[in-house]
Scaffold this motif. Structure first.
Motif, PDB file in Angstrom:
ATOM      1  N   LYS A 196      -1.857  16.214   1.106  1.00 57.37           N
ATOM      2  CA  LYS A 196      -1.714  16.381  -0.337  1.00 57.37           C
ATOM      3  C   LYS A 196      -3.056  16.389  -1.054  1.00 57.37           C
ATOM      4  O   LYS A 196      -3.113  16.442  -2.260  1.00 57.37           O
ATOM      5  CB  LYS A 196      -0.830  15.273  -0.908  1.00 57.37           C
ATOM      6  CG  LYS A 196       0.620  15.480  -0.537  1.00 57.37           C
ATOM      7  CD  LYS A 196       1.547  14.625  -1.349  1.00 57.37           C
ATOM      8  CE  LYS A 196       2.994  14.981  -1.041  1.00 57.37           C
ATOM      9  NZ  LYS A 196       3.922  14.062  -1.650  1.00 57.37           N
ATOM     10  N   ARG A 197      -4.104  16.297  -0.269  1.00 53.23           N
ATOM     11  CA  ARG A 197      -5.428  16.388  -0.878  1.00 53.23           C
ATOM     12  C   ARG A 197      -5.602  17.783  -1.456  1.00 53.23           C
ATOM     13  O   ARG A 197      -5.218  18.775  -0.863  1.00 53.23           O
ATOM     14  CB  ARG A 197      -6.495  16.115   0.180  1.00 53.23           C
ATOM     15  CG  ARG A 197      -7.901  16.374  -0.326  1.00 53.23           C
ATOM     16  CD  ARG A 197      -8.916  16.012   0.724  1.00 53.23           C
ATOM     17  NE  ARG A 197      -9.636  14.826   0.351  1.00 53.23           N
ATOM     18  CZ  ARG A 197     -10.237  14.020   1.217  1.00 53.23           C
ATOM     19  NH1 ARG A 197     -10.144  14.230   2.491  1.00 53.23           N
ATOM     20  NH2 ARG A 197     -10.906  12.981   0.804  1.00 53.23           N
ATOM     21  N   THR A 198      -6.173  17.858  -2.651  1.00 55.50           N
ATOM     22  CA  THR A 198      -6.266  19.166  -3.291  1.00 55.50           C
ATOM     23  C   THR A 198      -7.627  19.796  -3.011  1.00 55.50           C
ATOM     24  O   THR A 198      -8.660  19.234  -3.324  1.00 55.50           O
ATOM     25  CB  THR A 198      -6.046  19.040  -4.803  1.00 55.50           C
ATOM     26  OG1 THR A 198      -6.726  17.878  -5.266  1.00 55.50           O
ATOM     27  CG2 THR A 198      -4.582  18.931  -5.136  1.00 55.50           C
ATOM     28  N   SER A 256       5.290  18.407  -4.050  1.00 48.59           N
ATOM     29  CA  SER A 256       5.287  17.025  -4.566  1.00 48.59           C
ATOM     30  C   SER A 256       6.697  16.478  -4.769  1.00 48.59           C
ATOM     31  O   SER A 256       7.677  17.120  -4.524  1.00 48.59           O
ATOM     32  CB  SER A 256       4.505  16.949  -5.864  1.00 48.59           C
ATOM     33  OG  SER A 256       5.087  17.816  -6.808  1.00 48.59           O
ATOM     34  N   GLY A 264       0.804  -1.216   0.000  1.00 49.89           N
ATOM     35  CA  GLY A 264       0.000   0.000   0.000  1.00 49.89           C
ATOM     36  C   GLY A 264       0.832   1.258   0.000  1.00 49.89           C
ATOM     37  O   GLY A 264       1.971   1.280   0.434  1.00 49.89           O
ATOM     38  N   VAL A 265       0.248   2.284  -0.550  1.00 54.90           N
ATOM     39  CA  VAL A 265       0.846   3.595  -0.506  1.00 54.90           C
ATOM     40  C   VAL A 265      -0.088   4.415   0.360  1.00 54.90           C
ATOM     41  O   VAL A 265      -1.227   4.631   0.000  1.00 54.90           O
ATOM     42  CB  VAL A 265       0.955   4.183  -1.922  1.00 54.90           C
ATOM     43  CG1 VAL A 265       1.518   5.576  -1.867  1.00 54.90           C
ATOM     44  CG2 VAL A 265       1.813   3.284  -2.789  1.00 54.90           C
ATOM     45  N   SER A 266       0.394   4.798   1.515  1.00 54.25           N
ATOM     46  CA  SER A 266      -0.524   5.432   2.454  1.00 54.25           C
ATOM     47  C   SER A 266      -0.990   6.781   1.916  1.00 54.25           C
ATOM     48  O   SER A 266      -0.281   7.463   1.192  1.00 54.25           O
ATOM     49  CB  SER A 266       0.139   5.613   3.802  1.00 54.25           C
ATOM     50  OG  SER A 266       1.297   6.388   3.633  1.00 54.25           O
ATOM     51  N   PHE A 267      -2.179   7.141   2.292  1.00 54.42           N
ATOM     52  CA  PHE A 267      -2.796   8.362   1.787  1.00 54.42           C
ATOM     53  C   PHE A 267      -2.391   9.534   2.652  1.00 54.42           C
ATOM     54  O   PHE A 267      -2.604   9.533   3.861  1.00 54.42           O
ATOM     55  CB  PHE A 267      -4.311   8.178   1.783  1.00 54.42           C
ATOM     56  CG  PHE A 267      -5.040   9.406   1.354  1.00 54.42           C
ATOM     57  CD1 PHE A 267      -4.654  10.083   0.206  1.00 54.42           C
ATOM     58  CD2 PHE A 267      -6.112   9.876   2.085  1.00 54.42           C
ATOM     59  CE1 PHE A 267      -5.322  11.206  -0.204  1.00 54.42           C
ATOM     60  CE2 PHE A 267      -6.785  11.007   1.678  1.00 54.42           C
ATOM     61  CZ  PHE A 267      -6.393  11.674   0.528  1.00 54.42           C
TER      62      PHE A 267
END
Lengths: 371, 256
Positions: free
Chosen positions: A17-19, A371, A10-13
């Motif tokens: 970085k939520r836009t 980013s 998994g790539v954690s959320f």
């Protein structure tokens, strides 16, 4: 493989970085700017948006709001096309001149034969071109915009010259066409049906009399086009391709998108939107002049950029541009309302355009840093 | 249906006077994972570019999936079933994950030429299925690629190859720019592809990775294939010797 809370591999959320939709910020800016002008006007005993005259029975300052809406509508329709071109990674400097050329050519097919009992003093063609059905100048006008846009798109897509240069050439040439068409003379006295394109009550016709908004057809057309193009950009493959080409042209090409054909299509649509603006503008003013639409291209680009459309391509939205157009017009009207001299207004307008681009650069850098 | 998915014979590419690729004979079986190794400029990427139609070969023949092929461009190769993950990730940064996966081959609700209406729900579901298949978890599919890490981007690029029924996957240094953890993720995906029985050509400089993942190692040197080695019959030292030219294989017998 690392076991994370989200599952294997998994790539954690990362919530940071939520836009946040950029349109919200633009809308807040609009509210803020409007408030500033309201306060400035109140300090002077007046009001920016509201009616302050006792002898007029209205809540809002309708005169000012109508001016703002007309400004937003005419230039905003151009900005809708420019938005698509910029998202595509291009630029269109020709739209103001295309407005001029289209205005002259369309108007010459919209003249009426008799003015106050005399022959039309501004007649361009002979009798055959007098009192034509309104569809003729509309079709001719849209055709002009289509041709100009198609040439722009063709040059950009197939000669691979920068869009800046291709559309700069069209900007100069189309203005030449506008002046050459009637040797610089204005073209006036349109038919009644042509005049009613802008001055009639389109909203009334569309809603079968339920609603009515006479004389504000440009605003009605602007809203209709904005809604339509918003849906096209978000829900159809046309929009998807615009964003794809704007953000990575090579990737788009590798994915099988016919990039050249799509560019021609987008520039053509932008040209036709400039033509729509020209038709509404001449219908509103009842005359066409070779100097019509000068600098509209920069106003339209400014509206888009203020609305969050990135000059680097790939980012922005129709919704953003609509709010950007409102901000632009509120600022211009606002300066008039506080009686800022017209010359200062021009200077401030220049500063707004530069400021919007600086803001765009800053947003890009911030994004790159994150980013 | 033969057992061979890809075969090249005498594949040659000259750039002017430079012989970038000379008489490459290559075979790949269904389900087989092969690594292509070699020094910089040995002809690895040139070889891949000829197979995928990105460039047109000078000479030689290519058979793919039982028939001889002449791809005019990368799109034809992709339509035939060759999916390539390029070094420079062919992703659109400002689009979200489903849009990137389906770029150029969208699903539609209603076909209206360039204004065809997208079937966003179907594409989203297919994206989720593809990510599950490859073991990639990206919690927010609506996030744009720009907001993702290098590893996430690479995972999306690889998941794209797995979304469509590809017959051959080619990866050009998929972990070159990634950190340790992200590399592990990509390697996990490659194992998934192996488990699904899909053939793979992997270009890599990473000896440990190659020995971990593939069945066979093909070494390029100065535009020629100089070695064709079964992983379990060779060692890192031997591969390095072939790469540097310290050792040569006199006769290339096809090892299976």
């Amino acid at each position: 493989m690392a076991q994370t809370t989200h599952g294997v591999g998994g790539v954690s959320f990362d919530a940071s970085k939520r836009t946040w939709p950029n349109e919200i910020n633009v809308l807040l800016a609009l509210v803020l700017i409007t408030l500033v002008f309201e306060v400035l006007n109140r300090m002077d005993g007046g009001s920016f948006l509201f009616n302050t005259r006792a002898n007029v029975d209205a809540i809002f300052n309708e005169q000012r709001i109508n001016i703002i809406l007309l400004q937003v509508a005419i230039t905003g329709i151009i900005a809708l096309g420019v938005t698509q071109v910029i998202i595509l990674g291009g630029i269109d400097l020709s739209s103001g001149s295309v407005v001029g050329a289209t205005a002259m050519i369309a108007m010459s097919f919209a003249q009426t034969a008799v003015v106050n009992g005399n022959p039309n003093p501004k007649a361009i063609f002979g009798d055959w071109a007098m009192d034509l059905p309104v569809i003729v100048p509309i079709a001719v006008g849209l055709g002009c915009g289509l041709v100009a846009g198609f040439i722009n798109g063709f040059l950009v897509a197939f000669t691979r010259i920068p869009p800046f240069i291709a559309t700069l050439g069209m900007m100069v040439s189309a203005r030449g066409v506008a002046k050459w068409w009637s040797n610089g003379n204005p073209i006036s006295f349109p038919t009644e049906s042509y005049a009613s394109l802008s001055n009639g009550d389109l909203l009334g016709s569309l809603t079968f009399g339920l609603l009515s908004w006479p004389g504000q057809n440009p605003a009605v057309v602007f809203v209709l086009l904005a809604v339509l193009l918003h849906l096209v950009m978000v829900y159809t493959v046309y929009g998807k391709r615009c964003y794809a080409i704007g953000s990575n042209e090579d990737a788009a090409r590798m994915s099988g998108i016919n990039v050249a054909r799509h560019k021609v299509l987008v520039y053509s649509i932008a040209g036709m939107l400039a033509a729509v603006a020209a038709i509404l503008l001449t219908s509103k003013n009842l005359t066409a002049q070779a100097g019509m639409g000068v600098m509209y291209e920069l106003d339209a680009i400014a509206m888009a950029v203020i609305g969050g459309v990135s000059l680097a391509g790939g980012r922005g939205s129709i919704v953003g541009t609509v709010i950007g157009a409102l901000i632009f017009s509120v600022i211009i009207s606002g300066f008039t309302s506080i009686r800022l001299d017209a010359y200062y207004q021009e200077m401030v307008k220049g500063a707004i355009i530069v400021g919007a681009v600086v803001l765009d650069q800053w947003r890009q850098r911030r994004r790159a840093a994150r980013s | 249906m033969s057992d061979i998915i890809l075969k090249t014979e005498g594949l040659t590419k000259h750039y002017g006077g430079v012989h970038a690729l000379q008489d490459a004979d290559f075979e790949l079986r269904r389900g087989e994972h092969v690594a292509i190794m070699g020094d910089n400029g040995a002809g690895k990427s040139t070889f891949v570019r000829q197979i995928t139609g990105v460039e047109q070969r000078t000479a030689g023949r290519i058979w793919f999936d039982g028939r001889e092929v002449n791809f005019a461009g990368p799109i034809e190769a992709r339509e035939a079933g060759i999916e390539t993950v390029f070094q420079n990730l062919a992703l659109a940064d400002d689009l979200d994950v489903p849009s990137n996966l389906f770029l150029g081959r969208e699903k539609f609700l209603l076909r209206l030429g360039p204004f065809s209406i997208l079937d966003r729900r179907a594409m989203r579901q297919a994206t989720q299925a593809a990510l599950t298949k490859t073991g990639v978890k990206i919690p927010n599919l609506s996030n744009t690629i720009r907001n993702m890490s290098g590893g996430q981007r690479q995972c999306v690029a690889i998941a794209r190859t797995a979304t469509f029924a590809s017959k051959l996957i080619i990866m050009d240094e998929p972990t070159a720019a990634l950190g340790v953890r992200e590399t592990a993720q990509v390697e996990g995906i490659i194992r998934q592809i192996k488990a699904h029985g899909e053939p793979l050509i992997l270009i890599s400089h990473n000896m440990r990775q190659v020995f971990d993942l593939v069945d066979r190692i093909v070494v390029f040197r100065r535009g020629r294939i100089v070695a064709n080695l079964r992983k379990d019959q060779t060692t890192g030292e031997e591969v390095v010797a072939y790469i540097t030219g310290a050792k040569t294989q006199p006769e290339l017998e096809v090892v299976a």
